[in-house]
Design a protein around this motif. Sequence first.
Motif, mmCIF file in Angstrom:
data_model
loop_
_atom_site.group_PDB
_atom_site.id
_atom_site.type_symbol
_atom_site.label_atom_id
_atom_site.label_comp_id
_atom_site.label_asym_id
_atom_site.label_seq_id
_atom_site.Cartn_x
_atom_site.Cartn_y
_atom_site.Cartn_z
ATOM 1 N N LEU A 15 -49.534 25.270 5.255
ATOM 2 C CA LEU A 15 -48.529 25.370 6.309
ATOM 3 C C LEU A 15 -48.236 26.812 6.694
ATOM 4 N N CYS A 16 -49.250 27.519 7.145
ATOM 5 C CA CYS A 16 -49.074 28.834 7.755
ATOM 6 C C CYS A 16 -49.261 28.648 9.249
ATOM 7 N N ALA A 17 -48.622 27.636 9.792
ATOM 8 C CA ALA A 17 -48.901 27.177 11.141
ATOM 9 C C ALA A 17 -48.683 28.264 12.164
ATOM 10 N N TRP A 25 -49.535 40.386 10.253
ATOM 11 C CA TRP A 25 -48.355 39.896 9.566
ATOM 12 C C TRP A 25 -48.767 39.052 8.369
ATOM 13 N N LYS A 26 -47.813 38.853 7.464
ATOM 14 C CA LYS A 26 -48.001 37.932 6.355
ATOM 15 C C LYS A 26 -47.373 36.588 6.725
ATOM 16 N N ALA A 27 -47.959 35.514 6.207
ATOM 17 C CA ALA A 27 -47.402 34.189 6.472
ATOM 18 C C ALA A 27 -45.967 34.091 5.980
ATOM 19 N N SER A 28 -45.649 34.798 4.901
ATOM 20 C CA SER A 28 -44.306 34.731 4.328
ATOM 21 C C SER A 28 -43.263 35.402 5.218
ATOM 22 N N ASP A 29 -43.683 36.103 6.275
ATOM 23 C CA ASP A 29 -42.736 36.719 7.208
ATOM 24 C C ASP A 29 -42.112 35.699 8.157
ATOM 25 N N PHE A 30 -42.660 34.475 8.148
ATOM 26 C CA PHE A 30 -42.261 33.467 9.119
ATOM 27 C C PHE A 30 -41.767 32.209 8.405
ATOM 28 N N CYS A 31 -40.923 31.434 9.088
ATOM 29 C CA CYS A 31 -40.464 30.156 8.563
ATOM 30 C C CYS A 31 -41.566 29.108 8.740
ATOM 31 N N HIS A 32 -41.598 28.138 7.836
ATOM 32 C CA HIS A 32 -42.559 27.043 7.907
ATOM 33 C C HIS A 32 -41.843 25.744 7.576
ATOM 34 N N PHE A 33 -42.076 24.727 8.394
ATOM 35 C CA PHE A 33 -41.348 23.478 8.248
ATOM 36 C C PHE A 33 -42.311 22.303 8.151
ATOM 37 N N VAL A 34 -42.040 21.403 7.212
ATOM 38 C CA VAL A 34 -42.851 20.199 7.053
ATOM 39 C C VAL A 34 -42.738 19.320 8.290
ATOM 40 N N THR A 35 -41.519 19.200 8.819
ATOM 41 C CA THR A 35 -41.277 18.308 9.955
ATOM 42 C C THR A 35 -41.688 18.908 11.295
ATOM 43 N N ARG A 36 -41.746 20.219 11.374
ATOM 44 C CA ARG A 36 -42.107 20.887 12.638
ATOM 45 C C ARG A 36 -43.101 22.015 12.374
ATOM 46 N N PRO A 37 -44.343 21.667 12.016
ATOM 47 C CA PRO A 37 -45.327 22.725 11.751
ATOM 48 C C PRO A 37 -45.712 23.526 12.984
ATOM 49 N N ASP A 38 -45.299 23.069 14.174
ATOM 50 C CA ASP A 38 -45.589 23.822 15.396
ATOM 51 C C ASP A 38 -44.619 24.975 15.607
ATOM 52 N N LEU A 39 -43.564 25.056 14.808
ATOM 53 C CA LEU A 39 -42.560 26.111 14.947
ATOM 54 C C LEU A 39 -42.613 27.033 13.736
ATOM 55 N N THR A 40 -42.832 28.310 13.978
ATOM 56 C CA THR A 40 -42.840 29.293 12.881
ATOM 57 C C THR A 40 -42.030 30.526 13.278
ATOM 58 N N PRO A 41 -40.741 30.358 13.533
ATOM 59 C CA PRO A 41 -39.926 31.518 13.925
ATOM 60 C C PRO A 41 -39.874 32.565 12.824
ATOM 61 N N PRO A 42 -39.769 33.830 13.183
ATOM 62 C CA PRO A 42 -39.733 34.904 12.172
ATOM 63 C C PRO A 42 -38.450 34.882 11.352
ATOM 64 N N LYS A 43 -38.571 35.370 10.120
ATOM 65 C CA LYS A 43 -37.432 35.460 9.215
ATOM 66 C C LYS A 43 -36.691 36.781 9.395
ATOM 67 N N PHE A 471 -32.479 24.896 8.678
ATOM 68 C CA PHE A 471 -33.139 24.115 9.717
ATOM 69 C C PHE A 471 -33.692 22.812 9.156
ATOM 70 N N GLU A 472 -34.309 22.865 7.986
ATOM 71 C CA GLU A 472 -34.933 21.683 7.390
ATOM 72 C C GLU A 472 -34.389 21.466 5.986
#
Length: 547
Positions: A15-17, A25-43, A471-472
């Motif tokens: 889930l580095c969607a 960037w690193k994947a950990s810089d962004f949010c990741h959601f099981v229910t909305r993998p299309d959304l990865t807003p920055p942290k 969010f989740e």
Amino acid sequence: MERIGLIVLLLLPLLCACVPTNGQWKASDFCHFVTRPDLTPPKWNLTVYDKSALSPGYWFVAPKQASRVTLGSGEGWPGPVIYDNAGDVVWSGTAQLDSTDVNDFRLSNVGGQLVPTLYDRNRRLGLIFDDRYRIRQILEVVKKGVGEGVNAHEFKFVENGTKVLVIMDRRQRATERDKQAIGFDGDACWVEYNKLVELDVETAGVTFQFDPRGRIGLEESSVYHAGRNITNYCRAGWDFMHANSIDKSNYDGHYFFNARHTNTVYKISKDDGSIIWRLGGKQSDFDMGNVHFSRQHDIRFRGQNATHTIVSLMDNALGEDEAPPTHDFSRGLLIALNTVNMTASLVAHYDHPDRLLAQRRGNMQILDNGHVFLGWSEHAYLSEHAADGTVLLKARLVPDRIGSYRAYKFPFVGRPLTRPEVVASTSLLENRTVVHVSWNGDTQVRCWRLYKTARDGAEAQAVLQIHRRGFETRLEWSGLTDYVRVAGVDKHGESVGWSDVVKTIDHPSLLPPPRAQQMSPDDSFSQGAWPGPPRYFDNQAILGLRG
């Protein structure tokens, strides 16, 4: 829903969607959601100094790169995002708007109602939403014969939301008078002129325009680049003023027009477009006293009577050219103007929390309780200050080279039309059911209540209720069921939203999945595997509504 749940469960480790995997960037810089993998807003990196003193409300920002985002890029983070005071996502409009490049996302008074508004740079359209995140109106702001394009710096509603102020650009030849004033004896000096334009919100017709050509002289510019001369500027198309904000007095109806490259705020007559006065710059009509600013943004009218006018602005104090800084750090300034004696005095200043210089963009917002909320643009840095200047909160986005043109804070109640999104799974071996739930845009849910139910939703039985966590939220119940449904419960204990009935997917182990923070930046996720909820807004919808 069964197919979607299975796909998401199988792809949890990936889930580095939608995050770029080029090492930027690193994947950990962004949010990741099981229910909305299309959304990865920055942290956010967030520091709160006095939580109890923070004003209520949500942050309105629009993450973007320095370069323009490509429409429909599929990246899960560009576009308008609402965050809460803890830096948790409340709403992301990325999927709805196809990862578009957005400016000036905020709440605006439109027809007497506070609603979300923004300027879509890719489509060159102004968008007005409602509290259910539907686009209720689209404004065509590019006007033939007025300008070649919209400057995109400003999308400001005035006169109880019946008018909107924008800036339009037009490249033209300088007047002979301007050529003489700067000592240019060549054939043509090409200049980027920024027009102040007011539009009627209902008809999108032009109700006022101010053309600086022949009124603001090229000699007022202070933009400086080593190795360039007047001939270089004239050949390239001289951005001599770089207008970036407009406001309008509700006392006398005149306009305030801010030009960064002249270090000047202009008051423009509503009657004939003449310049009533200049504040700052080389030709200031005011004795500036203890007031100084440069490369400023976000001029805002704050009050006026027969003798005084109050304005605020963001004093960047340094630009992207090579002119030296005029202060050690950027500040928000509240300025009193005596328009009888023509003197300026500093009422208050709100300093960058880290004493840094924000070289481009930014804004200053005075909240209803007297606090001041500032957007410093770079890294979407924002801060909230008490009226006396005390810093209550500061935050900046984790990913490098992502900013937001402005940042605002508003009280807001979001009531999305969609249902809560749910992904559910069970483990026979562990006798457990794990459910993930989110509801993009909702601000009312305080708790999530889990029901086990039948396929048709009959005989629903509540088995668990837990507080919402960002969010989740992950709900874990010691029991098994073939179908679940989740209800969102508000602060009064009332159900304000129900998910669909969702089939659970059996999974060997429901131990907590690997967190996105632990994943390799090179992991990727195929967005095409999960179609996501329907979008409210796409290119066809634009064409239909525009017609």
